[in-house]
Design an enzyme around this catalytic site. Structure first.
Site, mmCIF file in Angstrom:
data_model
loop_
_atom_site.group_PDB
_atom_site.id
_atom_site.type_symbol
_atom_site.label_atom_id
_atom_site.label_comp_id
_atom_site.label_asym_id
_atom_site.label_seq_id
_atom_site.Cartn_x
_atom_site.Cartn_y
_atom_site.Cartn_z
ATOM 1 N N GLY A 100 0.826 -1.199 0.000
ATOM 2 C CA GLY A 100 0.000 0.000 0.000
ATOM 3 C C GLY A 100 0.855 1.241 0.000
ATOM 4 N N MET A 102 1.934 2.934 2.346
ATOM 5 C CA MET A 102 2.953 3.009 3.384
ATOM 6 C C MET A 102 3.971 1.880 3.282
ATOM 7 S SD MET A 102 2.778 5.733 4.969
ATOM 8 C CE MET A 102 4.107 5.230 6.045
ATOM 9 N N VAL A 105 4.675 -5.289 3.006
ATOM 10 C CA VAL A 105 4.796 -6.172 4.171
ATOM 11 C C VAL A 105 4.998 -7.598 3.662
ATOM 12 C CG1 VAL A 105 3.746 -6.999 6.291
ATOM 13 C CG2 VAL A 105 3.269 -4.674 5.504
ATOM 14 N N LYS A 120 7.954 -5.139 7.632
ATOM 15 C CA LYS A 120 7.260 -3.984 7.059
ATOM 16 C C LYS A 120 8.303 -3.016 6.523
ATOM 17 C CE LYS A 120 4.129 -0.460 6.920
ATOM 18 N NZ LYS A 120 2.757 -0.402 6.442
ATOM 19 N N ASP A 214 -2.635 4.981 12.996
ATOM 20 C CA ASP A 214 -3.069 4.398 11.726
ATOM 21 C C ASP A 214 -4.005 3.216 11.989
ATOM 22 O OD1 ASP A 214 -3.288 4.303 8.986
ATOM 23 O OD2 ASP A 214 -1.510 3.057 8.684
#
Length: 289
Positions: A100, A102, A105, A120, A214
């Site tokens: 995504g 961010m 993962v 991550k 988040d």
């Protein structure tokens, strides 16, 4: 509700929707329709959007969930690492778990400790900023102190091939976002069961002085026993720093107005996200104001 509160909510709602349009005629047409003849509202929104984009907001905001049409990255979509890659001489990549705004993962094997972990990886927009990287080290040190059955453990921060990553507890199960997409709304008894666990885990983080910032269904795992676990502290901040840092990072649809529009955050910002998550579990849809 006061007039100021109503204006604040309207500003947030239009701002969130405007971000769904690419910069240009489509966004301008939406703002024309949404603001009408309210020049002050239009000016405030354009200033917020300009500031957001100048700050690299698109790279700092996380989606973490499918686009509105429900599409997912196609199989074979380019990723940073492939299964079998060994990173930092320790972590062997097993599979991609998610991708995504961010970062990515991965599920990986920790060859040193012989256990499965989640890695991550942070986007370069964050990892390339020395100030944010220093703050991240501080936050990870604190996140490691959060030991609670409804919080996924954060182990360490590392670097591989110039990419910074967090190593975290791997939880076998499905995230709440995936569950809601499959079944829609949940029975009230299940909402209460998971909601209590969410609040208990969040309280444990807050007691250590840590804000998650988040919280969303995609960052809440339902493990094989059916229990909820809060994951992904990659954007977490110390409560004392969050009000001063003015960092807009998170998932816009779940961010409190003061966090999204001003960049400041408190414990109430996390609680705002909890309220939206509970609404989504009860109704089967996101809250849009």
């Amino acid at each position: 509700m006061s007039g100021a509160d109503e204006y604040y909510e309207a500003l947030q709602k239009i701002f969130l929707e405007a971000l769904r349009y690419p910069s240009g005629p489509a966004r301008a047409a939406y703002l024309d329709e949404a603001c009408g003849s309210d020049a002050a509202l239009r000016g405030s929104l354009e200033a917020l959007i300009d500031e957001y984009e100048e700050d690299g907001g698109a790279s700092q905001m996380s989606s973490g969930e499918p686009e509105p049409d429900g599409s997912q990255p196609e199989p074979g979509h380019a990723t940073m690492f492939d299964p079998g890659d060994v990173l930092a001489g320790r972590y062997r990549i097993v599979s991609l778990l998610g991708k995504g705004g961010m970062g990515e993962v991965y599920r990986a094997d920790d060859l040193k400790l012989d256990q499965t972990v989640a890695l991550k990886f942070l986007p370069q927009a964050l990892a390339g900023d020395p100030r944010l990287l220093k703050a991240l080290h501080n936050e990870v040190r604190l996140a490691r102190q959060v030991a609670h059955r409804h919080v996924s453990r954060v182990y360490d921060i590392g670097e591989a091939e110039g990419h910074h990553f967090l190593s975290m507890e791997y939880i076998e199960g499905d995230d709440l976002g995936g569950l809601l997409r499959q079944v829609g709304r949940l029975p009230l008894s299940k909402v209460l069961f998971l909601g209590k666990q969410l609040c208990a885990g969040l309280q444990a983080a807050h007691e250590e002085g840590l804000l998650h910032l988040d919280l969303k269904p995609g960052n809440l795992m339902i493990d094989k026993r059916g229990d909820l676990r809060i994951t992904d502290f990659g954007l977490a901040q110390l409560a004392n720093d969050a009000q001063k840092s003015k960092r807009r990072a998170g998932t816009p649809a779940y961010m409190a107005p003061e966090h999204l529009l001003e960049g400041s955050a408190t414990r109430q910002s996390d609680l705002y996200a909890v309220g939206l998550i509970l609404f989504e579990m009860i109704t089967g849809r996101r809250f849009h104001g």
